[in-house]
Enzyme design. Structure first.
Site, PDB file in Angstrom:
ATOM      1  CG  HIS A   1     -33.253  19.774  31.538  1.00 14.96           C
ATOM      2  ND1 HIS A   1     -32.072  20.475  31.677  1.00 14.96           N
ATOM      3  CD2 HIS A   1     -34.153  20.414  32.320  1.00 14.96           C
ATOM      4  CE1 HIS A   1     -32.251  21.482  32.499  1.00 14.96           C
ATOM      5  NE2 HIS A   1     -33.517  21.473  32.891  1.00 14.96           N
ATOM      6  CG  HIS A   2     -34.562  18.974  36.062  1.00 16.60           C
ATOM      7  ND1 HIS A   2     -33.198  19.071  36.188  1.00 16.60           N
ATOM      8  CD2 HIS A   2     -35.040  20.256  36.092  1.00 16.60           C
ATOM      9  CE1 HIS A   2     -32.861  20.349  36.302  1.00 16.60           C
ATOM     10  NE2 HIS A   2     -33.960  21.084  36.220  1.00 16.60           N
ATOM     11  CB  ALA A   3     -38.023  13.538  33.355  1.00 15.43           C
TER      12      ALA A   3
END
Length: 666
Positions: free
Chosen positions: A170-172
C-alpha cells in the site's frame, strides 16, 4: 497516471484453469460439481514469496506469511478454505497503476549481484526498502496473488478470500516503490477487477497503522473507489510522513470526498478507539457509498505487541471490524495482507480475521470507552467528511465532556440495577458478594440466589448476559433511540418462575462485566472474566454443599463459561452436576478439551446443546462427541429459538432429576 487507459485481457494464471483450485488437504476431484459450493472462502499462499529476504535480518521478515499459514492450518481453518491459484502479476496489469519506469526498476533487481546490492544499500534504505535477486519474483507473486483472490470473489467463485502475501503494497506509488512495498497489490487488483468483471464500486479499507499513501494516490481522483484509512499520523511525523495522510486530504476532481483519512495523533490507540471510528465514520460512509466489493488492506501493525505501531488493537478488535465490513457488498470481502511485524501478534490477528470470514461470530469484548484523543479526532473527521456524506453527523460524534462522567449512567448499569431490584422484589433473591480483590467492582450486583441456596438439595445455575435489547432508531447514521418504542426481552423470567415453582434453589449469574479499569497486583493487571466469576461462585457457594443435584444452564456467552468450569473443576462438576443445558444460538459451540476423554464421555451423556438448524456446525464443521448432545431447532431468531426450546429445557431438567432419584433409590 501511466497506463490508466490500458486494457488487459482475461487470462488464466500460468495456464492453470480455475477448476484446478484445491482446498487444503483435498484432491481435485472433490471440487467438481455442486460440492465445490461448500467452500465459501478461499486463500492464496506461496512459499516462494519468502525468497525475498534480507541477509542481515529485517522487520519485514519472510516468516510473516509462513507463521500466518501455520497458525491457520493448526487451527483447522485451511481445511475449510479452498486454495486459490497464485501467479505473477502481468506487466500490463501492473501498468494499470504503475509507470513503466517503476516496472523496469523492480525487474532489474533480479540481475543485481551481491556487490550491486551492497553498493545500492543507501539508496534503498532511503526508500525504506531492501532487495534480493528474488525480490521481483516475490513482488510479482504477491501482487498476482491479491489479483486472483479479488477475482475469485468478484466472479462469485468464493464469497470471501484471504491473500497471505508479501511483500506488502500500500505504500508503493504509481512512480515509486517505498516502505517495504514494490507493487501496490490492492490497487492493481482493484483496477483488474473493474476491467474484467461487472463490479465498479469498490471500498478499500486500510487499517494498517501506516497511511496507505500509494493506494490513496492511485484513486485520488476516482469516485468509483472509496479509500478509507485508519492510521497513526502524529502531525505528519509518522511514516510515510507529510500532509497526505491528514484528514483534509479528501480527494481531487471527481474524487473529492472519496478519500477518508482517520489520522490518530499519537500512539497507544486500541480496540475502543478503532471500533468507535468504525461506528461513527467508517460504516456510515460505507453504507452510503454501497460498495459492490470490499477489500481490506490488512496490516496488523496496529496490533498489541507490534513495536513499530505501538498501538493496542487485539485479535478480537480486528474480528469485530471484519465482522462489520462483512455486512457490506452482499458479503463480498477480500483480505489482503499488508504490514505487521510482531510474528505472534500478526498470527493471532490473522487467525481472528479468518475465523470471521469463515462465519464465526466475533468474540466477546469487555465494556470499553474510546479515549478522549480518539473522540476528539473522530469529531474533527466527522466535521470534514460531513461535507461529502449525509450519513456522517458531527453532532453524534461530539466528544463527551469530562465532567459528564459524574452525571451519566451506561445502559448496562441501568439494566443491572433493574434486574437486581426485579429479582429481589419478585423472587426474594439476594445478592451474592465477592471477596476476591477487584471482582466486586467488576461483577458486583450481578449474581443473585434464592435464600435456600445452602440447604436445597436441587440447585439450578443460570449463566447468561443481558436479554435482547430491541430498539427503534430515529436514524441509522446517528443511532438516536426512540425510547418509547425500545424495550428489553428477557427469556430468563419464564425459566426463573418455573424453577421456583418446582421448589428448586436458583443461582442467577450475569457475566457481562462492568467497564472498570483493572487494578494492578504485584505489577500485573488483575482482570476478571465470565469464567473467573463462575469458578469463584462454584468454589465458595456450590461445591461446599454435598450431596446435592446441580443443573447448569448456559445462554450465549455463558456457555463458554460453563465449559471452562467443567475443564477447571472437572471432579466436583462431574460429581455434583446431573446435567448441562447450553442454549448456544448462533455462536460457536463450545467443545470439551481434546485431551480429556473422561470429560468428553461425561459431557456427551449429560448435556443438551441447543442450536438453530442453520448453524454452521452442520454445514462447515463436523459434529463430534466433544460438542456434547446437539439438538437443532428450526428457528434462526435467538428469542424465538429460546421460546421454542423452553419446553424441552423443562422436560430435560425434570428427566435428569427423576433419573438421579431412581439411581439413588436403587
Amino acid at each position: 497516471m501511466s497506463g490508466e487507459s490500458s486494457m488487459i485481457v482475461d487470462q488464466q494464471p500460468n495456464g492453470v484453469a480455475e477448476s484446478t483450485m484445491q482446498p487444503e488437504d483435498t484432491q481435485p476431484s472433490e471440487l467438481s460439481g455442486p460440492r465445490f459450493a461448500r467452500y465459501n472462502v478461499g486463500y492464496v499462499y506461496d512459499p516462494r514469496m519468502m525468497l525475498h529476504n534480507c541477509v542481515r535480518g529485517h522487520s519485514e521478515d519472510p516468516q510473516r506469511i509462513s507463521r500466518i499459514f501455520d497458525a491457520l492450518k493448526a487451527d483447522g481453518c485451511l481445511s475449510q478454505m479452498v486454495r486459490l491459484p497464485i501467479r505473477e502479476v502481468a506487466r500490463e496489469e501492473a501498468l494499470l497503476v504503475h509507470s513503466e519506469a517503476l516496472w523496469d526498476k523492480v525487474m532489474a533487481v533480479s540481475s543485481m549481484t551481491e556487490q550491486d546490492i551492497a553498493d545500492s544499500e543507501a539508496y534503498y534504505e532511503e526508500l525504506s526498502l531492501y532487495v534480493h535477486p528474488n525480490t521481483p519474483l516475490a513482488a510479482r507473486l504477491s501482487c498476482g496473488g491479491v489479483i486472483e483472490a479479488a477475482l475469485a470473489v468478484a466472479r462469485g467463485t468464493v464469497k470471501k478470500s484471504f491473500a497471505i502475501v508479501r511483500p506488502p503494497g500500500h505504500h508503493a506509488e504509481p512512480d515509486e516503490h517505498m516502505g517495504f512495498c514494490f507493487f501496490n497489490n490492492v490497487s492493481v487488483a482493484t483496477k483488474v477487477v473493474q476491467q474484467l468483471t461487472p463490479i465498479r464500486k469498490i471500498l478499500i479499507l486500510d487499517w494498517d497503522v501506516h497511511h496507505g499513501n500509494g493506494t490513496q494516490r492511485a484513486f485520488y481522483d476516482d469516485p468509483s473507489v472509496l479509500y478509507i484509512s485508519l492510521h497513526r499520523y502524529d502531525g505528519g511525523q509518522f511514516y510515510p510522513n507529510g500532509p497526505f495522510g491528514s484528514m483534509t486530504s479528501c480527494g481531487e476532481g471527481k474524487g473529492v470526498g472519496y478519500s477518508v483519512n482517520i489520522p490518530w495523533p499519537t500512539y497507544g490507540m486500541g480496540d475502543a478507539d478503532y471500533l468507535y471510528a468504525f461506528q461513527t465514520i467508517v460504516m456510515p460512509i460505507a453504507l452510503e457509498f454501497a460498495p459492490e466489493l470490499v477489500i481490506i488492506s490488512s496490516g496488523f501493525d496496529a496490533a498489541d505487541g507490534d513495536e513499530l505501531g505501538e498501538c493496542h488493537v487485539s485479535p478480537a478488535g480486528y474480528a469485530h471490524m471484519t465482522h462489520m465490513l462483512s455486512s457490506l457488498a452482499n458479503g463480498k470481502l477480500v483480505v489482503a495482507l499488508e504490514g505487521g511485524y510482531n510474528l505472534d501478534a500478526i498470527s493471532a490477528s490473522a487467525l481472528a480475521v479468518t475465523k470471521i470470514i469463515l462465519g464465526d461470530a466475533p468474540p466477546l469484548l469487555p465494556p470499553m470507552i474510546a479515549s478522549e484523543v480518539a473522540t476528539e479526532t473522530i469529531w474533527e473527521v466527522a466535521m470534514t467528511q460531513s461535507k461529502f456524506w449525509k450519513n456522517v453527523n458531527p453532532k453524534a460524534c461530539d466528544p463527551r465532556e469530562k465532567e459528564d462522567d459524574n452525571i451519566t449512567w451506561s445502559i448496562p448499569e441501568l439494566l443491572k440495577a433493574h434486574r437486581q431490584d426485579f429479582l429481589y422484589r419478585n423472587h426474594g433473591m439476594l445478592q451474592i458478594p465477592f471477596s476476591a480483590d477487584g471482582m466486586e467492582e467488576c461483577f458486583g450486583a450481578q449474581a443473585a440466589c434464592t435464600p435456600d441456596i445452602m440447604e436445597n438439595p436441587v440447585l439450578v445455575i443460570l449463566v447468561h448476559e443481558f436479554g435482547n435489547l430491541r430498539v427503534e432508531l430515529d436514524s441509522a447514521a446517528t443511532c438516536d433511540l426512540k425510547l418509547e418504542h425500545s424495550y428489553l426481552i428477557d427469556f430468563s423470567k419464564d425459566l426463573i418462575q418455573r424453577v421456583q415453582t418446582s421448589g428448586h434453589a436458583l443461582l442467577d449469574i450475569n457475566v457481562f462485566p462492568k467497564p472498570v479499569i483493572p487494578k494492578k497486583r504485584g505489577g500485573k493487571k488483575v482482570e476478571y472474566h465470565a469464567a473467573d466469576v463462575l469458578t469463584y461462585i462454584w468454589d465458595n457457594y456450590v461445591s461446599i454443599v454435598s450431596p446435592r443435584k446441580v443443573v447448569l444452564v448456559g445462554h450465549g456467552p455463558g456457555c463458554e463459561a460453563i465449559m471452562n468450569l467443567l475443564t477447571e473443576r472437572t471432579v466436583s462438576v462431574m460429581k455434583l452436576a446431573i446435567g448441562v443445558i447450553q442454549i448456544v444460538g448462533n455462536q460457536t459451540v463450545p467443545m470439551t478439551p481434546r485431551d480429556a476423554p473422561e470429560i468428553r464421555t461425561w459431557y456427551r451423556k449429560h448435556s443438551l446443546v441447543i442450536v438453530p438448524n442453520t448453524h454452521r456446525i452442520f454445514t462447515d464443521q463436523k459434529v463430534v462427541a466433544r460438542h456434547g448432545s446437539i439438538m437443532s431447532i428450526p428457528q434462526t431468531k435467538p428469542i424465538k429459538l429460546i421460546h421454542e426450546a423452553l419446553p424441552t429445557i423443562y422436560e430435560t431438567i425434570d428427566r435428569l432429576l427423576a433419573s438421579k432419584k431412581d439411581k439413588q433409590q436403587q
